[in-house]
Every structure is written in structure tokens, then in C-alpha cells.
Design an enzyme around this catalytic site. Structure first.
Site, short mmCIF file in Angstrom:
data_model
loop_
_atom_site.label_atom_id
_atom_site.label_comp_id
_atom_site.label_asym_id
_atom_site.label_seq_id
_atom_site.Cartn_x
_atom_site.Cartn_y
_atom_site.Cartn_z
N GLY A 239 0.82 -1.20 0.00
CA GLY A 239 0.00 0.00 0.00
C GLY A 239 0.85 1.24 0.00
N GLY A 240 1.97 1.20 -0.71
CA GLY A 240 3.00 2.24 -0.64
C GLY A 240 2.77 3.46 -1.48
N HIS A 313 -4.03 2.48 10.33
CA HIS A 313 -4.97 3.41 10.97
C HIS A 313 -6.20 3.69 10.12
CE1 HIS A 313 -3.26 7.50 9.26
NE2 HIS A 313 -3.48 6.61 8.32
#
Length: 436
Positions: A239-240, A313
Site C-alpha cells: 500500500g505504498g 490506521h
């Protein structure tokens, strides 16, 4: 500025002395914060001297905080407050929080705080092309608009969302106060991808660039001993995005290969971005972008390191568990997992503060709250944002430890910072051998 800070400090000290002396002389003790409120406990305020002293202490402390805290921290607190709808009155209440300064009646000027909201563009240009308002800016104005606009509207539905048995305990990303406020059934991420939300989508991208600018570019540099990782080892940035973290690491670790995973559209944009902005990295082939959905099985079974930066998060525990289990299933016994999010400090003493899990974490001295109280409010405001937008959260060190253990990972270290100046506090985990 230095003289003002000293004046405020002196004013607090002299006012505290006056307050305590007056309470002693009048035999009206100052209230004990550990005792419940009673009308009798406020008897000390009957003295004008004591009452004046308390006002001076509070006003000086708040003004001193506005002077010494980073501007974006003060502005986040102001943006989260209740604002009145009439322009003149709006500016005045902001001036009360030192955001603007009222020079003469109804005439206001900017302060250091309010310049954060300034895009630097002419009003006429913004009115002509409102969709380009945040293009070419620092991103901080976009960040504040995100919280003070959509964030405040979503927060207004938090109480109703918590009362509704269908959403009160839900971890689904489309059962949020945001969904109730905007009357949509899509998650915020999917809603942003719709045609009508191009402005909001771009504003978020610019805002995240602004957040990145407030953080040290080398936040992951000393999380691991990257130089000790064998040559040609693979680091997978899950997920970079456009590869911000991997690009920074690859500059200093030419012996490693980096694979950045994200959605197909993001990878296409990122590939173009890399070749344009960092041709020296693009030409080596050491950094590549590969489309991948992190909720599906992880295809990279030979990764020395997995990175999850600002991913956890955004998701509730059940969804985070799916991400972590997919990585655990693909991990080698020697694989390390690096999580980079904000670790929320407890308002009380943290029993792990002396352990290796909390290396670098410092609690405030007595009698302050252990988390520095309102001076450290930003992480909790962001946590509230995660709640109202995603049904997710920023996590304490204990919550992270529990989540990791439940998915086959053992937390072995944490790089704690002063949360007021750094969003990212990376933790490192390794596979628990008995879990597969």
C-alpha cells in the site's frame, strides 16, 4: 517574541503565587483535582484577587501554548472547535485563539497561525478555478480544510452513529458517521473515486503531501539496520502509494530491491512519477510498482521486509487482521514487518514505558498528565478523524501488540517520538514461529 514568552511565563508564576497566597489568607483551599466538584469547593473564587489570578493564569498559559506549539497543532485545535457563521464574528473568535489579530474594531490581520490556512493564491484565481485551489500549495491548508469541513460535518453524526445498534459496534468502513452525514453507502475511499468527488480526492492527495512535509524524510532510516540486510534482498512496501518511503530508502541502500504495491491506477501514476522525478532510480530497475490488493493473498513469498506505512490506521481491527494474516502467510522465518503509524499515548502512566517496546517514549513530569494533556492533542484529533471517516483508529502500543499477536506477529521494538512533532512512530514485528 522571546520577550513575550518570558513575560507570559513571569505572569503565570506571579499569578500562581497570588492565587495560593490569597487562598491561604482567606482559608479557602484551592480545589483538589482528585475530589468531586461541589459548590463549596469553588469558594475561593469569591475573592476578586483569586478570581483575577485564575483568569491571568489560564489566559497566559493558553497564549503561551499558542506561541510555543507548532502552528499546525494550534490550528488543528482551533479547526476542531465551534465556529460562528458570520465573517466578522468568525474572525473575532479566531482572534481569541490567536489565529488572527484584531488591529482595530472589525479590522483583522493574519498571524503566524492563520498563514497556514493561506493558499498563497489570489481570491479571484480561486473563484475562477475553485477546483485548483490547493494545486501547487504546501498542503497544510488542504489538511485543515479536510478536518474543519468534511471532518466537522462527519463528527456531528458521531453521537447518532453510536446510538444506532446497526452501526454502534460496526467495524465496516461504510457504517461510519461520515456515511450518515453525507448519506452515502460507499466507504470514503470508494466515494472519493466517483466522478463527482474529484475535488475531494485531489484535496486529500495534496493534504497527505503536506503531512509528509511535516515529517522527517528519514523516518524509517534507523528502524532497521538496512545495511546489514543481504544484497539483492527484497523490501515490499504494501500500500505504498507513489513510493515515497521506498524511494527515500533506496537512495541510501543501493544493495536492496524495492517492490511497491498499490492499486493499479496508483501504480501507473507512480511509475510515471518515478521516471520523471527520479530517473536515476527508475533506470536501475531496483524499484518497481506492482498492482496488489492487500486484502488478498500476498504474492511476494521471499520478502526480507514488509512495510505498512499509514495503512493500519485506515482500517478497523478485523480488516487489519486480514492484512496482517496475508503477510504472515507469505513471510519467511527471517522476515521483518515494519508498521509506521502514530502510536497514541495513554493519559495515565504507561506500565511499558521502561520496556524495549517503548524505547524513546517520555512521559510528562508530574503534575502534568502523562501524555502532556492538551498540548499533545493532535494525535487524538486524528484518531477521532479515523473513527468518523473509517470506523478505524490510531492505536496504543498495547492495542498494536494485541493485534499483532493475534495474527502471528510478535512486536519486538518501537521507535517512539514526541507525538507533537512526528506522526510516525514505527514498530518492528517478527513472525511467531508457531503461527502460520
Amino acid at each position: 517574541m522571546a520577550a513575550e514568552i518570558q513575560q507570559l511565563s513571569d505572569l503565570i508564576a506571579s499569578s500562581v503565587s497570588t492565587l495560593l497566597r490569597t487562598c491561604e489568607d482567606n482559608k479557602t483551599p484551592f480545589p483538589d483535582p482528585k475530589q468531586p466538584f461541589t459548590p463549596q469547593s469553588e469558594a475561593f473564587r469569591a475573592s476578586q484577587a483569586a478570581n483575577d489570578a485564575t483568569n491571568l493564569i489560564a489566559a497566559s498559559a493558553l497564549q503561551l501554548a499558542a506561541r510555543v506549539l507548532p502552528p499546525y497543532v494550534s490550528m488543528m485545535s482551533i479547526a476542531s472547535g465551534v465556529l460562528r457563521p458570520v465573517p466578522g464574528r468568525l474572525l473575532r473568535i479566531l482572534a481569541t485563539d490567536h489565529c488572527y489579530k484584531e488591529l482595530t474594531p472589525d479590522v483583522f490581520t493574519n498571524t503566524r497561525l492563520s498563514t497556514i490556512m493561506d493558499s498563497g493564491k489570489c481570491v479571484s484565481d480561486i473563484l475562477e478555478k475553485p477546483e485548483d485551489k490547493h494545486e501547487g500549495t504546501s498542503g497544510l491548508a488542504a489538511f485543515l480544510e479536510l478536518f474543519a469541513g468534511d471532518g466537522a460535518k462527519s463528527s456531528s453524526q458521531l453521537f447518532e452513529n453510536m446510538r444506532d445498534p446497526n452501526t454502534a459496534r460496526s467495524g465496516e468502513p461504510n457504517h461510519t458517521p461520515f456515511n450518515r452525514a453525507f448519506d452515502v453507502d460507499l466507504s470514503l475511499w470508494l466515494w472519493y473515486e466517483t466522478k463527482d468527488q474529484a475535488y475531494r480526492r485531489r484535496r486529500l492527495e495534496v493534504a497527505m503531501c503536506g503531512v509528509a512535509q511535516m515529517q522527517p524524510p528519514d523516518v524509517l532510516d534507523d528502524v532497521l539496520n538496512w545495511k546489514a540486510i543481504p544484497k539483492e534482498s527484497i523490501v515490499v512496501d504494501v500500500g505504498g502509494g507513489i513510493g515515497t518511503s521506498s524511494i527515500a530508502l533506496s537512495k541510501k541502500n543501493a544493495h536492496l530491491k524495492f517492490v511497491v504495491q498499490d492499486l493499479q491506477t496508483v501504480c501507473a501514476e507512480a511509475t510515471t512519477y518515478l521516471s520523471k522525478e527520479y530517473p536515476e532510480i527508475s533506470e536501475t530497475g531496483r524499484l518497481s510498482f506492482v498492482p496488489h490488493d492487500f486484502f488478498t493473498p500476498q504474492p511476494m513469498a521471499n520478502a526480507s521486509v514488509f512495510i505498512l506505512k499509514q495503512i493500519m490506521h485506515n482500517w478497523s481491527d478485523p480488516y487489519c487482521a486480514r492484512i496482517l494474516r496475508a503477510l504472515r502467510a507469505a513471510a519467511m522465518p527471517t522476515t521483518k514487518l515494519v508498521l509506521a503509524d502514530n502510536i497514541v499515548a495513554y493519559a495515565c502512566h504507561d506500565p511499558t514505558v521502561q520496556s524495549g517496546l517503548n524505547s524513546g517514549h517520555k512521559e510528562a513530569p508530574a503534575p502534568l498528565l502523562a501524555n502532556y494533556g492538551a498540548a499533545n492533542g493532535l494525535p487524538y484529533l486524528i484518531d477521532l478523524g479515523m473513527m468518523v471517516w473509517f470506523n478505524s483508529q490510531e492505536r496504543t502500543i498495547g492495542q498494536l501488540d494485541t493485534l499483532l499477536r493475534s495474527t502471528g506477529w510478535q512486536l519486538v521494538s518501537a521507535k517512539r517520538h514526541d507525538p507533537r512533532s512526528n506522526f510516525f512512530e514505527p514498530v518492528v514485528a517478527v513472525p511467531i514461529e508457531t503461527c502460520v
